[in-house]
Design a protein around this motif. Structure first.
Motif, PDB file in Angstrom:
ATOM      1  N   SER A 145     -16.771  76.378   2.295  1.00 35.90           N
ATOM      2  CA  SER A 145     -17.007  75.353   3.307  1.00 35.90           C
ATOM      3  C   SER A 145     -15.749  75.195   4.166  1.00 35.90           C
ATOM      4  O   SER A 145     -14.690  75.722   3.834  1.00 35.90           O
ATOM      5  CB  SER A 145     -17.324  74.027   2.619  1.00 35.90           C
ATOM      6  OG  SER A 145     -16.157  73.575   1.956  1.00 35.90           O
ATOM      7  N   CYS A 146     -15.894  74.448   5.254  1.00 28.27           N
ATOM      8  CA  CYS A 146     -14.734  74.206   6.123  1.00 28.27           C
ATOM      9  C   CYS A 146     -13.622  73.509   5.347  1.00 28.27           C
ATOM     10  O   CYS A 146     -12.439  73.766   5.571  1.00 28.27           O
ATOM     11  CB  CYS A 146     -15.129  73.358   7.325  1.00 28.27           C
ATOM     12  SG  CYS A 146     -15.931  74.332   8.609  1.00 28.27           S
ATOM     13  N   LYS A 147     -14.019  72.639   4.423  1.00 27.06           N
ATOM     14  CA  LYS A 147     -13.032  71.928   3.605  1.00 27.06           C
ATOM     15  C   LYS A 147     -12.184  72.927   2.795  1.00 27.06           C
ATOM     16  O   LYS A 147     -10.968  72.775   2.686  1.00 27.06           O
ATOM     17  CB  LYS A 147     -13.777  70.953   2.678  1.00 27.06           C
ATOM     18  CG  LYS A 147     -12.902  70.212   1.688  1.00 27.06           C
ATOM     19  CD  LYS A 147     -12.187  69.034   2.351  1.00 27.06           C
ATOM     20  CE  LYS A 147     -11.141  68.410   1.442  1.00 27.06           C
ATOM     21  NZ  LYS A 147     -10.050  69.291   1.021  1.00 27.06           N
ATOM     22  N   ASP A 148     -12.857  73.955   2.262  1.00 23.48           N
ATOM     23  CA  ASP A 148     -12.121  74.985   1.505  1.00 23.48           C
ATOM     24  C   ASP A 148     -11.128  75.704   2.405  1.00 23.48           C
ATOM     25  O   ASP A 148      -9.995  75.981   2.009  1.00 23.48           O
ATOM     26  CB  ASP A 148     -13.090  76.017   0.915  1.00 23.48           C
ATOM     27  CG  ASP A 148     -13.992  75.400  -0.142  1.00 23.48           C
ATOM     28  OD1 ASP A 148     -13.511  74.488  -0.848  1.00 23.48           O
ATOM     29  OD2 ASP A 148     -15.168  75.817  -0.248  1.00 23.48           O
ATOM     30  N   TYR A 149     -11.576  76.018   3.615  1.00 24.20           N
ATOM     31  CA  TYR A 149     -10.687  76.711   4.548  1.00 24.20           C
ATOM     32  C   TYR A 149      -9.515  75.816   4.941  1.00 24.20           C
ATOM     33  O   TYR A 149      -8.367  76.269   5.042  1.00 24.20           O
ATOM     34  CB  TYR A 149     -11.452  77.172   5.789  1.00 24.20           C
ATOM     35  CG  TYR A 149     -12.254  78.421   5.530  1.00 24.20           C
ATOM     36  CD1 TYR A 149     -11.601  79.642   5.336  1.00 24.20           C
ATOM     37  CD2 TYR A 149     -13.633  78.387   5.445  1.00 24.20           C
ATOM     38  CE1 TYR A 149     -12.313  80.804   5.073  1.00 24.20           C
ATOM     39  CE2 TYR A 149     -14.359  79.534   5.186  1.00 24.20           C
ATOM     40  CZ  TYR A 149     -13.698  80.733   4.996  1.00 24.20           C
ATOM     41  OH  TYR A 149     -14.414  81.884   4.724  1.00 24.20           O
ATOM     42  N   GLU A 150      -9.829  74.538   5.134  1.00 20.63           N
ATOM     43  CA  GLU A 150      -8.788  73.572   5.498  1.00 20.63           C
ATOM     44  C   GLU A 150      -7.638  73.587   4.475  1.00 20.63           C
ATOM     45  O   GLU A 150      -6.472  73.539   4.838  1.00 20.63           O
ATOM     46  CB  GLU A 150      -9.406  72.173   5.538  1.00 20.63           C
ATOM     47  CG  GLU A 150      -8.913  71.308   6.674  1.00 20.63           C
ATOM     48  CD  GLU A 150      -9.712  70.022   6.747  1.00 20.63           C
ATOM     49  OE1 GLU A 150      -9.484  69.166   5.875  1.00 20.63           O
ATOM     50  OE2 GLU A 150     -10.560  69.892   7.660  1.00 20.63           O
ATOM     51  N   ASP A 151      -8.045  73.691   3.203  1.00 20.39           N
ATOM     52  CA  ASP A 151      -7.025  73.704   2.144  1.00 20.39           C
ATOM     53  C   ASP A 151      -6.121  74.937   2.225  1.00 20.39           C
ATOM     54  O   ASP A 151      -4.973  74.904   1.791  1.00 20.39           O
ATOM     55  CB  ASP A 151      -7.681  73.642   0.758  1.00 20.39           C
ATOM     56  CG  ASP A 151      -8.261  72.267   0.475  1.00 20.39           C
ATOM     57  OD1 ASP A 151      -7.827  71.295   1.144  1.00 20.39           O
ATOM     58  OD2 ASP A 151      -9.159  72.159  -0.390  1.00 20.39           O
TER      59      ASP A 151
ATOM     60  N   LEU B 158      -5.336  76.420   5.093  1.00 18.51           N
ATOM     61  CA  LEU B 158      -4.666  76.532   6.393  1.00 18.51           C
ATOM     62  C   LEU B 158      -3.143  76.332   6.372  1.00 18.51           C
ATOM     63  O   LEU B 158      -2.432  77.045   7.079  1.00 18.51           O
ATOM     64  CB  LEU B 158      -5.333  75.606   7.418  1.00 18.51           C
ATOM     65  CG  LEU B 158      -6.703  76.103   7.898  1.00 18.51           C
ATOM     66  CD1 LEU B 158      -7.343  75.107   8.857  1.00 18.51           C
ATOM     67  CD2 LEU B 158      -6.596  77.483   8.545  1.00 18.51           C
ATOM     68  N   PRO B 159      -2.614  75.395   5.556  1.00 17.88           N
ATOM     69  CA  PRO B 159      -1.147  75.278   5.550  1.00 17.88           C
ATOM     70  C   PRO B 159      -0.449  76.583   5.151  1.00 17.88           C
ATOM     71  O   PRO B 159       0.495  77.011   5.817  1.00 17.88           O
ATOM     72  CB  PRO B 159      -0.876  74.182   4.515  1.00 17.88           C
ATOM     73  CG  PRO B 159      -2.095  73.332   4.556  1.00 17.88           C
ATOM     74  CD  PRO B 159      -3.222  74.292   4.789  1.00 17.88           C
ATOM     75  N   LEU B 160      -0.956  77.239   4.092  1.00 18.28           N
ATOM     76  CA  LEU B 160      -0.335  78.492   3.651  1.00 18.28           C
ATOM     77  C   LEU B 160      -0.650  79.645   4.598  1.00 18.28           C
ATOM     78  O   LEU B 160       0.131  80.574   4.739  1.00 18.28           O
ATOM     79  CB  LEU B 160      -0.766  78.832   2.213  1.00 18.28           C
ATOM     80  CG  LEU B 160      -0.249  77.867   1.141  1.00 18.28           C
ATOM     81  CD1 LEU B 160      -0.882  78.168  -0.206  1.00 18.28           C
ATOM     82  CD2 LEU B 160       1.272  77.950   1.031  1.00 18.28           C
ATOM     83  N   TYR B 161      -1.802  79.538   5.268  1.00 22.51           N
ATOM     84  CA  TYR B 161      -2.132  80.525   6.311  1.00 22.51           C
ATOM     85  C   TYR B 161      -1.092  80.417   7.432  1.00 22.51           C
ATOM     86  O   TYR B 161      -0.551  81.420   7.897  1.00 22.51           O
ATOM     87  CB  TYR B 161      -3.531  80.231   6.843  1.00 22.51           C
ATOM     88  CG  TYR B 161      -3.962  81.106   8.008  1.00 22.51           C
ATOM     89  CD1 TYR B 161      -4.543  82.348   7.790  1.00 22.51           C
ATOM     90  CD2 TYR B 161      -3.794  80.667   9.328  1.00 22.51           C
ATOM     91  CE1 TYR B 161      -4.938  83.149   8.848  1.00 22.51           C
ATOM     92  CE2 TYR B 161      -4.178  81.461  10.397  1.00 22.51           C
ATOM     93  CZ  TYR B 161      -4.755  82.694  10.154  1.00 22.51           C
ATOM     94  OH  TYR B 161      -5.138  83.485  11.214  1.00 22.51           O
ATOM     95  N   THR B 162      -0.800  79.186   7.808  1.00 18.39           N
ATOM     96  CA  THR B 162       0.142  78.939   8.907  1.00 18.39           C
ATOM     97  C   THR B 162       1.557  79.392   8.556  1.00 18.39           C
ATOM     98  O   THR B 162       2.271  79.927   9.395  1.00 18.39           O
ATOM     99  CB  THR B 162       0.148  77.432   9.256  1.00 18.39           C
ATOM    100  OG1 THR B 162      -1.199  77.014   9.455  1.00 18.39           O
ATOM    101  CG2 THR B 162       0.954  77.157  10.504  1.00 18.39           C
ATOM    102  N   SER B 163       1.944  79.176   7.296  1.00 19.65           N
ATOM    103  CA  SER B 163       3.304  79.566   6.917  1.00 19.65           C
ATOM    104  C   SER B 163       3.389  81.038   6.521  1.00 19.65           C
ATOM    105  O   SER B 163       4.451  81.539   6.174  1.00 19.65           O
ATOM    106  CB  SER B 163       3.811  78.681   5.763  1.00 19.65           C
ATOM    107  OG  SER B 163       3.047  78.911   4.602  1.00 19.65           O
ATOM    108  N   GLY B 164       2.236  81.740   6.570  1.00 19.22           N
ATOM    109  CA  GLY B 164       2.223  83.168   6.254  1.00 19.22           C
ATOM    110  C   GLY B 164       2.361  83.468   4.772  1.00 19.22           C
ATOM    111  O   GLY B 164       2.922  84.480   4.390  1.00 19.22           O
TER     112      GLY B 164
ATOM    113  N   LYS C 169      -9.794  86.635   5.532  1.00 18.18           N
ATOM    114  CA  LYS C 169     -10.974  85.760   5.436  1.00 18.18           C
ATOM    115  C   LYS C 169     -10.817  84.548   6.341  1.00 18.18           C
ATOM    116  O   LYS C 169     -11.738  84.162   7.065  1.00 18.18           O
ATOM    117  CB  LYS C 169     -11.163  85.295   3.988  1.00 18.18           C
ATOM    118  CG  LYS C 169     -11.984  86.249   3.138  1.00 18.18           C
ATOM    119  CD  LYS C 169     -12.274  85.602   1.790  1.00 18.18           C
ATOM    120  CE  LYS C 169     -12.405  86.673   0.703  1.00 18.18           C
ATOM    121  NZ  LYS C 169     -12.105  86.151  -0.631  1.00 18.18           N
ATOM    122  N   VAL C 170      -9.631  83.948   6.282  1.00 23.02           N
ATOM    123  CA  VAL C 170      -9.386  82.760   7.104  1.00 23.02           C
ATOM    124  C   VAL C 170      -9.441  83.128   8.586  1.00 23.02           C
ATOM    125  O   VAL C 170     -10.069  82.426   9.391  1.00 23.02           O
ATOM    126  CB  VAL C 170      -8.033  82.097   6.748  1.00 23.02           C
ATOM    127  CG1 VAL C 170      -7.725  80.945   7.700  1.00 23.02           C
ATOM    128  CG2 VAL C 170      -8.051  81.579   5.315  1.00 23.02           C
TER     129      VAL C 170
END
Ligand SMILES: [Zn+2]
Lengths: 187, 200
Positions: free
Chosen positions: B3-9, B11-17, B26-27
């Motif tokens: 769900s979007c909520k799962d992706y939201e979780d 996102l911080p680590l996605y942003t920091s690489g 996937k993200v």
């Protein structure tokens, strides 16, 4: 007695040991002061506060030098002491607000700014509103660029826990900024 | 299906690489098709971008000033402690004299000399270790403890609040720190809540 032995004996004279250790402590301070001062400078508002905390950290470093094990890099070990010092300081500050019953300190309405551009100073204000531990993890990872492995060692947790902590911190920071009325369009 | 909520979780680590490449991809895929998550991620990027740009200004010569200040503080401590420690070798010498006198009364000459040599070595050792640079200052365990002992229960934080509220005559902040030293962050927040309730 051979000349070599004479030299070893000389090095072990208390005065020479004292000098040797003083030199290595001073070198440790010079090599790490910038990292430690910057860490505190992001956490507190004034230079004096950051300077006090930096001094406190290095005094603790000095007192605990004998306990330093070479399995970690000196800088992460010093960070570890700094982070503990910092978290204690933030907690003390927070407590003081309530214990002194200083109503001026409890007012927080003045930092609500609507539709404002995200700037360094707004971010600094917002960071102060998340928990001390989360502040630390954000500063170490995002400002100072340490790896999660290093952050985990410094904060005495696992790499995974450090990542979870960081995720929460960044999300909290985002909502604090939104409550302050920050908009991101300009970025 | 996430769900979007799962992706939201994530996102911080996605942003920091800091995501694995599988998760990262996937993200990325999800962000292409979901505006809400895309906006969320853009906000996080904006925040981290400001943090990366920002640098702390150091006054030139701060390092040298710091070294001077620290050495001043440590010197003041150690001269005071040295004065105390000087009494240890003096005491050892006095004891040696007493022991030698007794030995010379009951022992033969060579054995007595051995004793004296032993004592002298011990005194030299004391002299060296106790006045050595690191020997001067007692090591303080509490300074780098991370609160490993897990005592975080409701009782503990109520105790903490009690101590703070009931012992204002001790340095307020000290008693407070003492009372909360073993709490983790969550319990610490509870203490603050309780304090607000008790005091305000
Ligand atoms: Zn989505």
């Amino acid at each position: 007695m051979s000349k070599g032995n004479e030299k070893v004996k000389d090095n072990l004279k208390p005065d020479n040991v004292r000098q040797y250790n003083a030199d290595s402590f001073n070198r440790l301070v010079l090599e790490n002061q910038e990292k430690i001062y910057s860490l505190f400078r992001r956490m507190v508002t004034s230079h004096d506060e950051a300077d006090d905390l930096t001094q406190e950290t290095f005094i603790k470093v000095y007192k605990n030098l004998s306990k330093f094990r070479r399995e970690s890099a000196p800088f992460t070990w010093i960070y570890r002491i700094a982070v503990n010092t910092g978290i204690n300081y933030l907690r003390r500050q927070k407590a003081r607000q309530y214990i002194r019953l200083d109503s001026a300190d409890l007012k927080s309405g003045d930092d609500v700014i609507y539709d404002s551009e995200l700037t360094n100073s707004l971010l600094q204000k917002a960071i102060k509103k998340i928990s001390p531990k989360q502040q630390m993890v954000i500063i170490l990872r995002s400002y100072q660029g340490l790896s999660f492995k290093e952050v985990a060692y410094i904060m005495d947790s696992t790499e995974n826990a450090a990542k979870v902590n960081f995720s929460h911190a960044l999300k909290n920071l985002k909502s604090v900024l939104e409550n302050m009325g920050v908009s991101y369009e300009i970025m | 299906m996430k769900s979007c909520k799962d992706y939201e979780d994530l996102l911080p680590l996605y942003t920091s690489g800091d995501l694995s490449s599988t998760d990262h991809n996937k993200v990325s895929e999800h962000l292409k098709e979901c505006k809400e998550c895309r906006d969320y991620q853009l906000s996080l990027s904006a925040i981290t971008a400001v943090m990366k740009r920002d640098s702390v200004e150091m006054t030139p010569g701060y390092g040298a000033e710091l070294v001077v200040a620290l050495n001043g503080r440590l010197d003041r401590r150690s001269t005071w402690q040295k004065r105390l420690l000087w009494t240890i070798p003096a005491f050892a010498t006095a004891m040696a004299v007493v022991v030698i006198t007794i030995i010379s009364l009951i022992e033969t000459e060579p054995a007595g000399n051995q004793w004296v040599a032993e004592l002298n070595r011990e005194r030299d050792y004391l002299n060296f270790t106790d006045t050595g640079y690191f020997g001067e200052i007692p090591v303080d365990d509490s300074d780098i403890s991370n609160g490993d002992i897990d005592l975080s229960t409701d009782d503990l934080y109520r105790d903490a609040v009690y101590q703070i509220v009931e012992n204002p005559q001790i340095s307020e902040v000290d008693s407070y720190l003492l009372a909360t030293a073993n709490l983790d962050n969550e319990d610490f927040e509870k203490v603050i809540e309780q304090l607000k309730y008790e005091i305000l």
